[in-house]
Structure formats: C-alpha cells, structure tokens
Design a protein around this motif. Sequence first.
Motif, PDB file in Angstrom:
ATOM      1  N   ARG A 232       0.845  -1.174   0.000  1.00  0.00           N
ATOM      2  CA  ARG A 232       0.000   0.000   0.000  1.00  0.00           C
ATOM      3  C   ARG A 232       0.889   1.236   0.000  1.00  0.00           C
ATOM      4  O   ARG A 232       2.118   1.139   0.111  1.00  0.00           O
ATOM      5  N   GLY A 233       0.303   2.384  -0.074  1.00  0.00           N
ATOM      6  CA  GLY A 233       1.050   3.633  -0.009  1.00  0.00           C
ATOM      7  C   GLY A 233       1.333   4.013   1.433  1.00  0.00           C
ATOM      8  O   GLY A 233       1.116   3.231   2.369  1.00  0.00           O
ATOM      9  N   PRO A 234       1.837   5.223   1.661  1.00  0.00           N
ATOM     10  CA  PRO A 234       2.155   5.673   3.025  1.00  0.00           C
ATOM     11  C   PRO A 234       0.935   5.625   3.934  1.00  0.00           C
ATOM     12  O   PRO A 234      -0.210   5.838   3.507  1.00  0.00           O
ATOM     13  N   THR A 235       1.162   5.337   5.197  1.00  0.00           N
ATOM     14  CA  THR A 235       0.066   5.245   6.170  1.00  0.00           C
ATOM     15  C   THR A 235      -0.336   6.600   6.733  1.00  0.00           C
ATOM     16  O   THR A 235      -1.444   6.743   7.262  1.00  0.00           O
ATOM     17  N   ASP A 420       4.232  -1.155  13.966  1.00  0.00           N
ATOM     18  CA  ASP A 420       4.815   0.118  13.553  1.00  0.00           C
ATOM     19  C   ASP A 420       3.788   0.836  12.682  1.00  0.00           C
ATOM     20  O   ASP A 420       3.492   0.398  11.567  1.00  0.00           O
ATOM     21  N   ARG A 421       3.252   1.955  13.173  1.00  0.00           N
ATOM     22  CA  ARG A 421       2.165   2.630  12.475  1.00  0.00           C
ATOM     23  C   ARG A 421       2.625   3.323  11.203  1.00  0.00           C
ATOM     24  O   ARG A 421       1.792   3.716  10.388  1.00  0.00           O
ATOM     25  N   THR A 422       3.939   3.488  11.013  1.00  0.00           N
ATOM     26  CA  THR A 422       4.411   4.016   9.733  1.00  0.00           C
ATOM     27  C   THR A 422       4.327   2.977   8.627  1.00  0.00           C
ATOM     28  O   THR A 422       4.375   3.327   7.448  1.00  0.00           O
ATOM     29  N   ARG A 423       4.212   1.707   9.009  1.00  0.00           N
ATOM     30  CA  ARG A 423       4.132   0.618   8.027  1.00  0.00           C
ATOM     31  C   ARG A 423       2.727   0.041   7.934  1.00  0.00           C
ATOM     32  O   ARG A 423       2.283  -0.317   6.839  1.00  0.00           O
ATOM     33  N   GLY A 427      -6.050   0.050  11.787  1.00  0.00           N
ATOM     34  CA  GLY A 427      -7.118  -0.796  11.265  1.00  0.00           C
ATOM     35  C   GLY A 427      -6.595  -2.063  10.624  1.00  0.00           C
ATOM     36  O   GLY A 427      -7.146  -3.154  10.814  1.00  0.00           O
ATOM     37  N   ASP A 428      -5.522  -1.947   9.830  1.00  0.00           N
ATOM     38  CA  ASP A 428      -4.956  -3.138   9.194  1.00  0.00           C
ATOM     39  C   ASP A 428      -4.356  -4.093  10.227  1.00  0.00           C
ATOM     40  O   ASP A 428      -4.443  -5.317  10.083  1.00  0.00           O
ATOM     41  N   ALA A 469       2.778  -0.573   4.170  1.00  0.00           N
ATOM     42  CA  ALA A 469       3.582   0.378   3.410  1.00  0.00           C
ATOM     43  C   ALA A 469       4.996  -0.153   3.274  1.00  0.00           C
ATOM     44  O   ALA A 469       5.505  -0.838   4.166  1.00  0.00           O
ATOM     45  N   PRO A 470       5.673   0.131   2.172  1.00  0.00           N
ATOM     46  CA  PRO A 470       7.049  -0.347   2.012  1.00  0.00           C
ATOM     47  C   PRO A 470       7.971   0.300   3.034  1.00  0.00           C
ATOM     48  O   PRO A 470       7.723   1.400   3.527  1.00  0.00           O
TER      49      PRO A 470
END
Length: 593
Positions: A232-235, A420-423, A427-428, A469-470
């Motif tokens: 996915r894209g950025p969180t 890690d909420r940046t990744r 919800g996911d 996110a990558p």
Amino acid sequence: MNATPGDRPPPSTARAIRATRATAVPRPWIHPATPLQVDVLLDGLAHPGRGLHTEQLHWHWHGPLDTERFARAWQTVTGQEAVLRTGLAEPAAGAPPRFAVHAYAAPLITHHGPGGTAPRAWEALLATERMREFDLTRPGPLRIALLGGPDDGTRVLLTYHRALLDPVGVRRLLGSFHRAYAADGPPRGGERRPDLRDHLRWVGAQDPAPAREFWTWAAPPAGSTTLPALDRGPTHQSGHGRTSQRLTPAEAGRLRAWAALLGAAESTALHAAWALLLYRAGSDGAPGAVPVAFSAAVSGRMIPLEGAGQLPGPLGNALPVAVDVHPGATVAVLLGELAGRAVDLAAYEWVSPGQIRGWAPGSPRTESVLAFLPPEGAGRNAPPPGADPAEVAGALTGMPVAVTARHDHDGGLTLTAVHDRTRITDGDAAELLWQTALLLRRLPLEAGPDTTVAEALVPLHGAPSPRVAPDPAPAVRELRPAAAAGAGPVCLIRPPGAAEDCYDRLAERHRGTRALLTCAPDPDAVLAALAPALAAGEPVAVGGYPGARTLAHEAARRVAAYGWSPPPVLVAGSDRALARALAGASQRGSSGS
C-alpha cells in the motif's frame, strides 16, 4: 632480603597505604559483547529515540508499601546478580563494544506522587519510562518506578534494556526480589553462578562451523513473503500501536488438544496460522508453493550449560523460520514441518540474526516476530501478600509486527500485536490479528488430518487483505565504493539547505581507500549509514562542510554511547581541503576535525 628500618615507610605513610587498600574499589571485570548484544546495540544506534529494545514489567501493590524494605530487597538482588552491576565499558579503538561488571551498584528507584490508579498518570508513566533512554555506560540496565500512595496502592514499573536483560531474565530477578523482600534480612550466599560471564565463555567455546552450515540453507530464501499483507502507499501515521484478541478458555483448550493430536505444541499452531496468512498474501492466486518467513522468539536458555534456565541476562533471541507453503499440502504436514524447524532452532538459540545474515548474505530480513510466553510458576517465585502477578507491556521490536501469545489466569489465550504505524495502520493491524485469532479458533474445529492449506483458508474468503507500506529506504547515497576491503566508509552529511549533489565533485577528487557516502542532515540517516560498517568491524568517519559539524559530532558521540570507539570528525570549508582530510584519514586510519 630483609628490610632495614630505613626501608620502612613512616607510620603516617603506612597508615595511608593501608587505608587506600581498604577503600580501593575492585577493578571491573571486562568482557566483549556477545553477537546478540551487538545486534541490539546496532539496532538502537540506527534507530535512536524510538524506545526499541526497552521493555517493561509492572504490577499493582495493594495497601501500604514499605519503601525502605522494598529498596533493601532490590539492593540485595543487585549485590547477587552481576547483570544488574553491568554497563558498557570504555570504548577501545578498533574493538567492538565491551561490557564491564562492577563490584557495586545501587538500584535505580524513582518515587512518583500519588495517583497510582489514575489511568492517565499511569499511561503517562509507561510512555515516559519507555522513551527515556538508558545510559548504558553506567551499571544498571533496570529502572524501577513507583507511582501511588498509601490510599490507592502503588503501581510498580520495571523498565529494562534488552542489551543486558530479557523477559525471562527479568522474571528470574523478580522471583529473587520476592524472596529478598519476604526475608528482609542480610543476603544469603554470594553471586549467582552461572552468570553472563559463564554464558559468554560457553558461547566462545562453540564451533561456529556447524551453525554456519545449517543457516546457509535454513535462512529464508530470496523472494520469501515476509509480511501477511499486500503493498500500500504511506500510512500517514506515526509511532506504535497495540491491538489484542482473546481465545476463551474453551477455545484455547481445543487449540491445545488439536495441536497435540497432530504432534505439535500451541506455539507451533500459532506459527502455522501465521504461515497460512503469509501464504495468502504471497500467493496472488498462483497454484504453486510460496516461500514464507518470520521470526520465532526463543529463550536462548535451551543450551547445555548447567543453570542456564535460571540465568538472568540478554539470552532471549528471535531466529528466522522459513518454510514453503503449498496449497495442496495438508495442514498436518505444515504443522510437522514447523515443529521440525522449532527443534532445529533449539540447537542454535545462541546464534544471532546478524551472524545469520553474514552467513547467508542474500537472505531477506524477516518483518514479523511471534512469541509464545509460557505460564509463570508459583511457589518460590510467588509475589508477596498484597502484590498482584506481574504483567508485561508489549515490546517495540523494530519489526513492523510483533505478536505475543500468553495464557490468562483463567486459561484463556490472549494475543497482542504491537505494530509500527508508519508501516501498518491501526485498522490493518487489528484486521490481521483478528484473522490470526479466527484461524486459531476454526482450525481445531475444521482441520482434520487430510485438510489442505487451501481448505483451511476458506473461513477467510471475503475477508479484506491487510495492507502494509514499504520500508522507507534510508536517505543515503554511495558516491564511490571502497578501494580496499575493510577500509570502511566516510559519511558526508549535507548541511541544511544544501543540494543533494553538493559532494559529487568531491568524489572525483577523492584518492583515498575509504568509501564515500552522503546523507541528509538527519541523525537517523547518519547512524543508519554507519551501522553496517560498525557491524562488520570496519572503521568509520563522519564529516563534511562546516555546516554539518554539529550533527557530525553528535553522531560521533552517539556511536561512543553505544560502545564503539568514537569515529573521527572530518570538517573542511572547501572541496580541496576536505579531499586532503579524507586522503589523510585513509592513510592513517583515523583523523580529527
């Protein structure tokens, strides 16, 4: 030869010598860091200020707490446990980090005001203590905080660093504290043996050849699916989140019985559910097998060292597990393969992930870790009257997802995911853990000996696939490679506002042997650029134009704070002058600003 009266020191000098000998502090015992400790230090160095490898244990003490007796008990434990008197030793030039075991240390106990049962005050203390960095150069990898008063009881919080302690080791220390608090007297016996020094000698005596041979084929192959989620894209989120699921006692009992019927443990059932989710994310509808990989937490104490099971120290480890998941294979076969992997890991619990990456350089890093915590025993380790059993606060591992399973007091099974909420968004992460729990509930009811992987995933048909996110690539560019093996890099920091190519012409002038890297004026980027060379034992340096001086010195200070010799700082105001400094650093191996 007999001494004459003239050879004897005067009485005053003799008294001073005797006093000095009586009060002299014994020199600390110095030992090198284990490979696993080096991994932890490098991770903390490359990701400063994130609370990684800082973990917590807490409990509620009802009624009045005798704080003086509490402190005496912890001082007794500190005197008996060498790990509580250990800190980083003075860095030695060209040497990896070392630790020093001191003869004396005092427990770090902080008393906070009343309000121990107020949720806001308690949550604030948890967060503050987790993010407050340890000074690893001073002895004491354990901090104790007390919040509350006589009216509402006291919350007790233990915060510790994984460079010297792990969850199993802290539980051992807590049992020693309970006994010391109950006795409230002088300590019985001396230091615990074995201790970390004995473990270090044991690790040093192991032949690495069999481990290297094993991990060259057991490490995850290139192309393995490492997260059970789609791209996915950025969180647009930051920090870490937590989510939980719970299996009832009846559901947990069925899971345990089902796994045992197929010759596996509960932890293997958790591994199988996670492998199914990894397969679902990586198969993309293709009919063939999918290689998947994750890390499994191990205690590090299943080694042939007498007393290792009771040893406090940084032995806990997370080792990669790789398996091919085929849709036509049975779940029973998958369980059997994962159970076999668990047996294999038990022989190499002392090997660090960094060593494995060195032995299998093409192997991808795992991005999730699974831990199954055994129930705590009672008896000699039972808490004193008025104290609740200790609870674990979820640890930040540095991986996108960490899942911990543990039994409740009534036999239920609680799953906790720290992400890690940046990744991964909240919800996911919640969806991912819900799917994990759903499989653990449904497999014992529906998966027989002949049930295939594809059939086991039917309950998830229609469920959304979590997304991830990558991993953002570090803002580091290589201007030129090293001209000699082991020469090490120089990281050139771009001054704030400078163009990304501000050092490109300098690379053309450089005639030294060191690699040249350039990075943004960001502390994380600088330290991430230096970490691989430090792991390989290569010399490093930092520098650039004068505008980067402050950040370069801060990076050098940070490297020294984590046990490595501080790197030289090379700063000059022109390309020509900086090229001369770089050439001199390559010739001498080090230089200063």
